[in-house]
Design a protein around this motif. Structure first.
Motif, PDB file in Angstrom:
ATOM      1  N   ARG A  62       0.826  -1.200   0.000  1.00  0.00           N
ATOM      2  CA  ARG A  62       0.000   0.000   0.000  1.00  0.00           C
ATOM      3  C   ARG A  62       0.861   1.252   0.000  1.00  0.00           C
ATOM      4  O   ARG A  62       2.032   1.205   0.238  1.00  0.00           O
ATOM      5  CB  ARG A  62      -0.915   0.025   1.227  1.00  0.00           C
ATOM      6  N   ARG A 202     -13.557  -2.713  -4.056  1.00  0.00           N
ATOM      7  CA  ARG A 202     -12.560  -3.458  -4.844  1.00  0.00           C
ATOM      8  C   ARG A 202     -12.349  -2.786  -6.202  1.00  0.00           C
ATOM      9  O   ARG A 202     -11.217  -2.632  -6.670  1.00  0.00           O
ATOM     10  CB  ARG A 202     -13.025  -4.898  -5.058  1.00  0.00           C
ATOM     11  N   ILE A 205     -10.278   0.314  -5.758  1.00  0.00           N
ATOM     12  CA  ILE A 205      -8.869  -0.008  -5.499  1.00  0.00           C
ATOM     13  C   ILE A 205      -8.153  -0.339  -6.796  1.00  0.00           C
ATOM     14  O   ILE A 205      -7.022   0.100  -7.038  1.00  0.00           O
ATOM     15  CB  ILE A 205      -8.761  -1.186  -4.494  1.00  0.00           C
ATOM     16  N   LEU A 211      -3.364  -0.291  -4.369  1.00  0.00           N
ATOM     17  CA  LEU A 211      -2.862  -1.494  -3.715  1.00  0.00           C
ATOM     18  C   LEU A 211      -1.991  -2.263  -4.694  1.00  0.00           C
ATOM     19  O   LEU A 211      -2.406  -2.534  -5.825  1.00  0.00           O
ATOM     20  CB  LEU A 211      -4.027  -2.369  -3.243  1.00  0.00           C
ATOM     21  N   TYR A 218      -3.211  -4.361  -8.569  1.00  0.00           N
ATOM     22  CA  TYR A 218      -4.192  -5.414  -8.830  1.00  0.00           C
ATOM     23  C   TYR A 218      -5.019  -5.058 -10.055  1.00  0.00           C
ATOM     24  O   TYR A 218      -5.390  -3.907 -10.263  1.00  0.00           O
ATOM     25  CB  TYR A 218      -5.113  -5.591  -7.626  1.00  0.00           C
ATOM     26  N   VAL A 224      -8.260  -8.806  -4.806  1.00  0.00           N
ATOM     27  CA  VAL A 224      -7.960  -7.937  -3.667  1.00  0.00           C
ATOM     28  C   VAL A 224      -8.309  -8.676  -2.382  1.00  0.00           C
ATOM     29  O   VAL A 224      -9.453  -9.116  -2.203  1.00  0.00           O
ATOM     30  CB  VAL A 224      -8.755  -6.622  -3.743  1.00  0.00           C
ATOM     31  N   VAL A 229      -9.910  -4.867   1.836  1.00  0.00           N
ATOM     32  CA  VAL A 229     -10.932  -4.138   1.085  1.00  0.00           C
ATOM     33  C   VAL A 229     -11.403  -2.899   1.833  1.00  0.00           C
ATOM     34  O   VAL A 229     -11.592  -1.826   1.250  1.00  0.00           O
ATOM     35  CB  VAL A 229     -12.139  -5.060   0.771  1.00  0.00           C
TER      36      VAL A 229
END
Length: 436
Positions: A62, A202, A205, A211, A218, A224, A229
């Motif tokens: 992260r 998700r 992200i 992430l 991803y 994920v 999450v």
């Protein structure tokens, strides 16, 4: 002599030209700052490459926590935003059909260590070309939902509720923590717990590339990890703006609200409450047990000294009933002691639909259709696909059974508590439930 004068003249002209360029650049930056609203500065990242690791991101999992940024970090972030905006004019708009940064192919992977200085550009996914127009019925569905919101929010003769007429500036920062921002694609998502928010988080992200796994963002939302999450450090929300932008935060929020595509997903309010109860109190959850279940057991049940842990409580068959949960929601002491938890807080209090003009209102009852429609509108359906939904574990047909033991007076009181959500988002009043 003449040649020397000519050279001198050329050098003077060159120096003068550089001065003009420098002054022009300074003037342009000042113009951007002064006329921030007019130039639409929040489109910083709308033309950025849509995939691939960003050098400022940390591996393996992260980014650094934005809450721990120093004053220097904040200043650098602000200057970087200005640079990004200026670069749009210097570099031009990136063609979305160009190749974008992605993972190396298997054949290239073993050469990666020797080619660290050389970036790889490979297509991640084919760009979709939509030859058919969006279904007019889907367009009309959205128009109807947005019009309903506008009618209830602007018409003083219709239903009134707390906070209906306040301005956006009146909303405290802590009440803006459900608005997730993706600057890369110009998207703002207001998440509502128990309304497919895990899968939409998700999606956010993946789109924001917040992430990383082994230095690579991803690409599949289902990859994920579940435990990440809902990690707040992965989502850049309006509530975090003041820590990054300081006095510019509210101004930037308004610009992004004006420029970006804003969406939320909603659900029948009573069904959402049933889902929240089943998820948080019928399953062992230590945090919710200590914070809420113990209070319910002490106030509304016979347990003056309930077990200290959820494991012990479940082993003894002790847990708050659905009736206890409804009693807790209706108890004036609840909101007095602590604000409603996000899992049962009214949607209008989470997402402020009368202060924010949402471009898309999705519903869990039409999730699959709405999700496909929204991703196409956002032009990210080539980047992500909404995970297939498991047909709902909690459905409206269960309401009669779940509320059977709830006194009629309490049902009506509960409806009044959530009436704004019913009306704003077009859910019919459950007359049968409220008159039996």
């Amino acid at each position: 002599m003449a040649l020397s004068q000519t050279k001198s003249t050329k050098m003077g002209m060159s120096r003068l030209l550089r001065i003009f360029v420098f002054v022009g650049a300074v003037f342009m930056i000042l113009l951007i700052i002064i006329y921030w609203d007019e130039v639409g500065a929040t489109n910083f990242y709308l033309h950025a490459t849509i995939s691939g690791p960003h050098p400022s991101r940390l591996t393996p999992h992260r980014r650094s926590d934005p809450e721990k940024k120093t004053d220097e970090d904040k200043e650098n972030s602000f200057l970087t935003d200005i640079d990004a905006f200026v670069n749009q004019f210097l570099e031009g708009t990136i063609d979305p059909t160009e190749q974008v940064r992605g993972e190396p192919t298997p054949g290239e992977a073993h050469n990666q260590s020797s080619e660290k200085s050389e970036e790889k550009f490979v297509p991640r996914r084919e760009w979709k070309i939509h030859l058919t127009p969006i279904d007019p019925e889907m367009k009309q569905r959205q128009e109807n939902r947005k019009q309903l919101l506008q009618d209830f929010c602007s018409n003083r003769s219709l239903f009134d509720f707390p906070g209906k007429y306040r301005n956006f500036d009146d909303i405290p920062n802590k009440e803006l923590d459900h608005l997730i921002v993706d600057d890369r694609h110009g998207i703002i998502y207001c998440y509502v717990p128990k309304v497919a928010c895990s899968n939409w988080k998700r999606i956010m992200i993946v789109l924001s590339e917040s992430l990383l796994l082994d230095g690579v963002p991803y690409q599949n939302p289902l990859d994920v990890p579940q435990d990440l999450v809902h990690n707040s450090s992965l989502h850049f929300t309006f509530n975090k703006f003041w820590k990054r932008y300081g006095k510019f935060s509210r101004h930037l929020m308004k610009i992004k609200l004006k420029k970006y595509t804003k969406f939320l997903f909603v659900r029948d309010p009573f069904v959402r409450l049933i889902s929240a109860y089943r998820n948080k109190f019928e399953q062992p959850n230590e945090d919710f047990y200590r914070r809420f279940a113990v209070v319910m057991l002490k106030r509304y049940s016979k347990y003056t000294n309930p077990p200290a842990s959820v494991v012990n409580a479940f082993a003894a068959g002790i847990r708050p009933s659905f009736t206890n949960f409804i009693q807790y929601l209706l108890d004036p002491k609840t909101e007095k002691d602590t604000p409603f938890n996000e899992h049962w807080k009214q949607i209008y209090r989470l997402c402020h639909p009368c202060q924010i003009n949402y471009d898309f209102v999705g519903k869990l009852e039409t999730l699959d259709e709405d999700a496909e429609h929204l991703l196409r509108i956002l032009r990210v359906d080539n980047v992500v696909e909404f995970p297939p939904s498991h047909r709902n574990r909690t459905v409206s047909s269960w309401e009669q059974d779940w509320f059977a033991k709830i006194p009629l007076e309490s049902r009506n009181e509960l409806y009044r508590l959530y009436e704004a959500d019913f009306k704003l988002f077009g859910y019919s009043k459950p007359d049968k439930l409220l008159h039996e």
